[in-house]
Design a protein around this motif. Structure first.
Motif, PDB file in Angstrom:
ATOM      1  N   GLY A 137      -6.739   4.605  -5.220  1.00 46.21           N
ATOM      2  CA  GLY A 137      -7.244   5.549  -6.211  1.00 46.21           C
ATOM      3  C   GLY A 137      -6.450   6.830  -6.188  1.00 46.21           C
ATOM      4  N   LEU A 138      -7.102   7.929  -6.534  1.00 47.36           N
ATOM      5  CA  LEU A 138      -6.478   9.245  -6.554  1.00 47.36           C
ATOM      6  C   LEU A 138      -7.057  10.071  -5.422  1.00 47.36           C
ATOM      7  CD1 LEU A 138      -4.674  11.409  -7.795  1.00 47.36           C
ATOM      8  CD2 LEU A 138      -6.593  12.003  -9.305  1.00 47.36           C
ATOM      9  N   CYS A 139      -6.210  10.505  -4.529  1.00 48.42           N
ATOM     10  CA  CYS A 139      -6.631  11.259  -3.344  1.00 48.42           C
ATOM     11  C   CYS A 139      -6.011  12.645  -3.349  1.00 48.42           C
ATOM     12  CB  CYS A 139      -6.212  10.506  -2.086  1.00 48.42           C
ATOM     13  SG  CYS A 139      -6.662  11.347  -0.543  1.00 48.42           S
ATOM     14  N   GLU A 140      -6.860  13.641  -3.262  1.00 45.48           N
ATOM     15  CA  GLU A 140      -6.419  15.013  -3.041  1.00 45.48           C
ATOM     16  C   GLU A 140      -7.205  15.565  -1.856  1.00 45.48           C
ATOM     17  OE1 GLU A 140      -3.931  16.108  -4.616  1.00 45.48           O
ATOM     18  OE2 GLU A 140      -3.848  14.798  -6.372  1.00 45.48           O
ATOM     19  N   LYS A 155       2.412   9.331   0.325  1.00 44.35           N
ATOM     20  CA  LYS A 155       3.675   9.745   0.923  1.00 44.35           C
ATOM     21  C   LYS A 155       3.576  10.870   1.941  1.00 44.35           C
ATOM     22  CE  LYS A 155       6.027   6.802  -1.422  1.00 44.35           C
ATOM     23  NZ  LYS A 155       6.510   5.579  -0.739  1.00 44.35           N
ATOM     24  N   ASN A 156       2.482  11.555   1.953  1.00 42.81           N
ATOM     25  CA  ASN A 156       2.364  12.626   2.944  1.00 42.81           C
ATOM     26  C   ASN A 156       1.031  12.491   3.643  1.00 42.81           C
ATOM     27  OD1 ASN A 156       0.235  14.289   1.724  1.00 42.81           O
ATOM     28  ND2 ASN A 156       1.739  14.629   0.098  1.00 42.81           N
ATOM     29  N   PRO A 157       0.844  13.184   4.741  1.00 44.65           N
ATOM     30  CA  PRO A 157      -0.369  12.923   5.526  1.00 44.65           C
ATOM     31  C   PRO A 157      -1.615  13.651   5.028  1.00 44.65           C
ATOM     32  CG  PRO A 157       1.008  14.497   6.673  1.00 44.65           C
ATOM     33  CD  PRO A 157       1.783  14.073   5.456  1.00 44.65           C
ATOM     34  N   SER A 158      -1.597  14.138   3.797  1.00 43.14           N
ATOM     35  CA  SER A 158      -2.788  14.825   3.296  1.00 43.14           C
ATOM     36  C   SER A 158      -3.974  13.886   3.267  1.00 43.14           C
ATOM     37  CB  SER A 158      -2.513  15.352   1.883  1.00 43.14           C
ATOM     38  OG  SER A 158      -1.538  16.357   1.905  1.00 43.14           O
ATOM     39  N   LYS A 172       2.312  -2.440   8.608  1.00 42.71           N
ATOM     40  CA  LYS A 172       1.336  -3.532   8.642  1.00 42.71           C
ATOM     41  C   LYS A 172       0.591  -3.675   7.315  1.00 42.71           C
ATOM     42  CE  LYS A 172       0.460  -3.268  13.619  1.00 42.71           C
ATOM     43  NZ  LYS A 172      -0.572  -3.053  14.680  1.00 42.71           N
ATOM     44  N   ASN A 173       0.807  -2.712   6.400  1.00 39.64           N
ATOM     45  CA  ASN A 173       0.128  -2.745   5.100  1.00 39.64           C
ATOM     46  C   ASN A 173      -1.387  -2.668   5.281  1.00 39.64           C
ATOM     47  OD1 ASN A 173       0.723  -2.711   2.332  1.00 39.64           O
ATOM     48  ND2 ASN A 173       0.234  -4.881   2.099  1.00 39.64           N
ATOM     49  N   LEU A 208       0.791  -1.218   0.000  1.00 36.39           N
ATOM     50  CA  LEU A 208       0.000   0.000   0.000  1.00 36.39           C
ATOM     51  C   LEU A 208       0.829   1.275   0.000  1.00 36.39           C
ATOM     52  CD1 LEU A 208      -2.909  -0.827   2.474  1.00 36.39           C
ATOM     53  CD2 LEU A 208      -3.080  -0.475   0.012  1.00 36.39           C
ATOM     54  N   ASP A 209       2.114   1.162   0.355  1.00 32.29           N
ATOM     55  CA  ASP A 209       2.982   2.341   0.448  1.00 32.29           C
ATOM     56  C   ASP A 209       2.882   3.252  -0.769  1.00 32.29           C
ATOM     57  OD1 ASP A 209       5.917   1.301   2.253  1.00 32.29           O
ATOM     58  OD2 ASP A 209       3.915   0.440   2.282  1.00 32.29           O
ATOM     59  N   TYR A 210       2.729   2.647  -1.925  1.00 34.33           N
ATOM     60  CA  TYR A 210       2.829   3.414  -3.160  1.00 34.33           C
ATOM     61  C   TYR A 210       1.502   3.961  -3.647  1.00 34.33           C
ATOM     62  CZ  TYR A 210       7.162   0.761  -3.089  1.00 34.33           C
ATOM     63  OH  TYR A 210       8.355   0.200  -2.706  1.00 34.33           O
ATOM     64  N   TYR A 211       0.463   3.763  -2.833  1.00 35.46           N
ATOM     65  CA  TYR A 211      -0.875   4.119  -3.295  1.00 35.46           C
ATOM     66  C   TYR A 211      -1.560   5.096  -2.345  1.00 35.46           C
ATOM     67  CZ  TYR A 211      -0.421   0.053  -6.330  1.00 35.46           C
ATOM     68  OH  TYR A 211       0.001  -0.848  -7.280  1.00 35.46           O
TER      69      TYR A 211
END
Length: 120
Positions: A98-101, A53-56, A75-76, A28-31
């Motif tokens: 997905g795509l998160c903003e 990668k950031n807490p947004s 823990k994935n 999940l790290d990359y998503y």
């Protein structure tokens, strides 16, 4: 490749639940990951997401101040802490990538959901 949500159940209004999502056969790290819900007779609603990668984070207006999303990349897993639940939160909750903003969440891959029922 699979996402499995768990932790749903039946609670009274004002109660709390924590949903968990485990990923298998991918990291999940990359998503960007998050949650959406589907209630009977209603359109899918993006509930919350968190970037890779950031807490947004993003929260739907309907859950702001009550739900908190978090992730544990070791823990994935992804979590959704739901407090002060309301009957209108009743739905099947799915975790997804997905795509998160901060203003937008578009899921594109998800697994089976978990039922949350809020009633007195």
């Amino acid at each position: 490749v699979q996402l499995q949500a768990s932790g749903g159940g039946s609670v009274q209004p004002g109660g709390s639940l924590t949903l968990s999502c485990a990923a298998s056969k991918f990291t999940l790290d990359y998503y960007d990951v998050g949650w959406f819900r589907v209630a009977p007779g209603k359109e899918r609603e993006g509930v919350s997401c968190i970037k890779d990668k950031n807490p947004s984070t993003y929260y739907a207006d309907s859950v702001k101040g009550r739900f908190t999303i978090s992730r544990d990349n070791v823990k994935n897993m992804v979590f959704l802490q739901m407090n002060n639940l309301k009957p209108e939160d009743t739905a099947v909750y799915h975790c997804a990538t997905g795509l998160c903003e901060t203003y937008y969440w578009e899921p594109d891959f998800w697994g089976q959901g978990t039922q949350v029922t809020v009633s007195s």
